[in-house]
Design an enzyme around this catalytic site. Sequence first.
Site, short mmCIF file in Angstrom:
data_model
loop_
_atom_site.label_atom_id
_atom_site.label_comp_id
_atom_site.label_asym_id
_atom_site.label_seq_id
_atom_site.Cartn_x
_atom_site.Cartn_y
_atom_site.Cartn_z
CD GLU A 155 -3.11 -0.82 2.11
OE1 GLU A 155 -4.23 -1.37 1.84
OE2 GLU A 155 -3.19 -0.36 2.96
CB CYS A 206 3.76 7.48 3.16
SG CYS A 206 4.83 6.40 4.00
CB CYS A 222 10.49 -4.99 7.63
SG CYS A 222 12.09 -3.86 8.03
CB CYS A 255 11.37 -2.45 15.21
SG CYS A 255 12.61 -1.69 14.41
CB CYS A 310 7.54 -2.04 13.59
SG CYS A 310 7.17 -2.04 11.73
CB CYS A 314 -8.01 -2.22 6.12
SG CYS A 314 -6.97 -0.68 5.69
N1 SAH Z 1 12.69 0.88 8.35
C1 SAH Z 1 12.27 2.41 8.36
C2 SAH Z 1 11.14 3.00 7.89
C3 SAH Z 1 10.28 2.55 8.91
S1 SAH Z 1 8.58 3.36 8.66
C4 SAH Z 1 12.60 2.99 9.60
O1 SAH Z 1 12.63 2.09 10.79
O2 SAH Z 1 12.84 4.16 9.96
C5 SAH Z 1 8.56 4.93 9.53
C6 SAH Z 1 8.26 4.97 11.01
O3 SAH Z 1 7.10 4.61 11.70
C7 SAH Z 1 9.40 4.61 11.71
O4 SAH Z 1 10.08 5.53 12.46
C8 SAH Z 1 8.82 3.51 12.56
O5 SAH Z 1 9.69 3.04 13.59
C9 SAH Z 1 7.65 4.01 12.74
N2 SAH Z 1 6.58 3.02 13.20
C10 SAH Z 1 6.62 1.63 13.19
N3 SAH Z 1 5.61 0.93 13.76
C11 SAH Z 1 4.76 1.92 14.32
C12 SAH Z 1 3.64 2.25 15.08
N4 SAH Z 1 2.98 0.73 15.18
N5 SAH Z 1 3.18 3.14 15.34
C13 SAH Z 1 3.89 4.49 15.10
N6 SAH Z 1 4.98 4.26 14.30
C14 SAH Z 1 5.47 3.31 14.00
#
Ligand code: SAH
Length: 371
Positions: A97, A110, A117, A121, A124, A344
């Site tokens: 998406e 975005c 991935c 983390c 996430c 969704c």
């Molecule tokens: N892999 C890259 C891109 C991630 S997306 C990175 O880690 O930077 C962009 C942002 O969204 C990142 O800072 C990520 O940590 C954050 N993010 C991930 N899961 C999230 C969630 N459940 N709620 C809010 N932000 C989140």
Amino acid sequence: MADATNTKTNLLGLTRSGLEEFVVAMGEKPFRARQLFKWIYRRAVGDFDAMTDLGKAFRSRLAEIADIRAPEVITEQVSSDGTRKWLLRLESGQAIEMVFIPEPGRGTLCISSQVGCAMDCTFCSTAQQGFNRNLDTAEIVGQVWLANRELGYSPDGDRVITNVVFMGMGEPLANYRNVVPAAEVMMDDLGLDLSRRRVTVSTSGLVPQMIRIADDTNVALAVSLHAPNDELRSQIVPINRIHPIAELLDACWHYVEKQNARNVTFEYVMLDGVNDRPEHARQLAALLKGHPAKVNLIPFNPFPGTQYRRSTEEAIVRFRDLLVKGGVMATIRRTRGDDIDAACGQLVGRVNDRVTTRLGSKLIQIAVVQA
Ligand code: SAH
């Protein structure tokens, strides 16, 4: 459907110099590549027949060996706040998406860099899906090319997409060889012509690639910090066990110096009772004070099965105020498009399965389309 017999070169996967090589190999002059590039990106044209200043013979030869293939739209949803979300199908049958966020004076797209991935983390939801594959350059550039067309881009009107952020699914610096040329096309003045400050690569902290990218391209850098000390960061962002905070920050300051950039944006997801206490804000301010840094606080978006909760509004505001008091620029990221996230689950048709994941700071669902 994935077309295994399609051996045509997708021109969306070539930088301008790559396209020059391609047309020269066809026996054409290099300036033809510039014309082609303008047709594809400045005019968002996808059909060689429409490229009227190219000779007929060249156009039909092009149509035999090349094409312009972007991901396909499966569904589009528009939020009451104007945020748009598209479900896109890749040729492999997988789907991703993409989100467009309009704001006064700017429009941010975005995009994703990987399906799934591997960074793992804990907060996430993409991590739960695991790593599937890298997107290729054409699939990354194709998202922006397609969004321009979907948003009614016209070469004579105002630009609709002013900013692109690699904040969708995936770790962009883990897909270096496709992300760097894709960013180059986005910043090329005959290409998508976005300014270098307006193409942002967000990373969880792949230090070697951060050092390398300082030499290779000049995008804006965002770093997912999320914790002010190694003990906590190693728990929630596992790459920290390999590249701890001191090393990460050194790479950030190196980037700013080498690129003559204004600053690095540090993303900090606000997790209730985990990383949102006043002492965390003070530690963070001490780390960043006096450096070219700004902090973007992201209210956590919960997803099914998560152990975390979003920090209270009060805790987020207090955290921001402590950072500012400690001498660090800080903003709170507004949550957008909530209402279409809720919708969704209404996807039907060719979508056979769905996994909930996150795009940028939003929770989304990825459709798995059987090829
Ligand atoms: N892999 C890259 C891109 C991630 S997306 C990175 O880690 O930077 C962009 C942002 O969204 C990142 O800072 C990520 O940590 C954050 N993010 C991930 N899961 C999230 C969630 N459940 N709620 C809010 N932000 C989140």
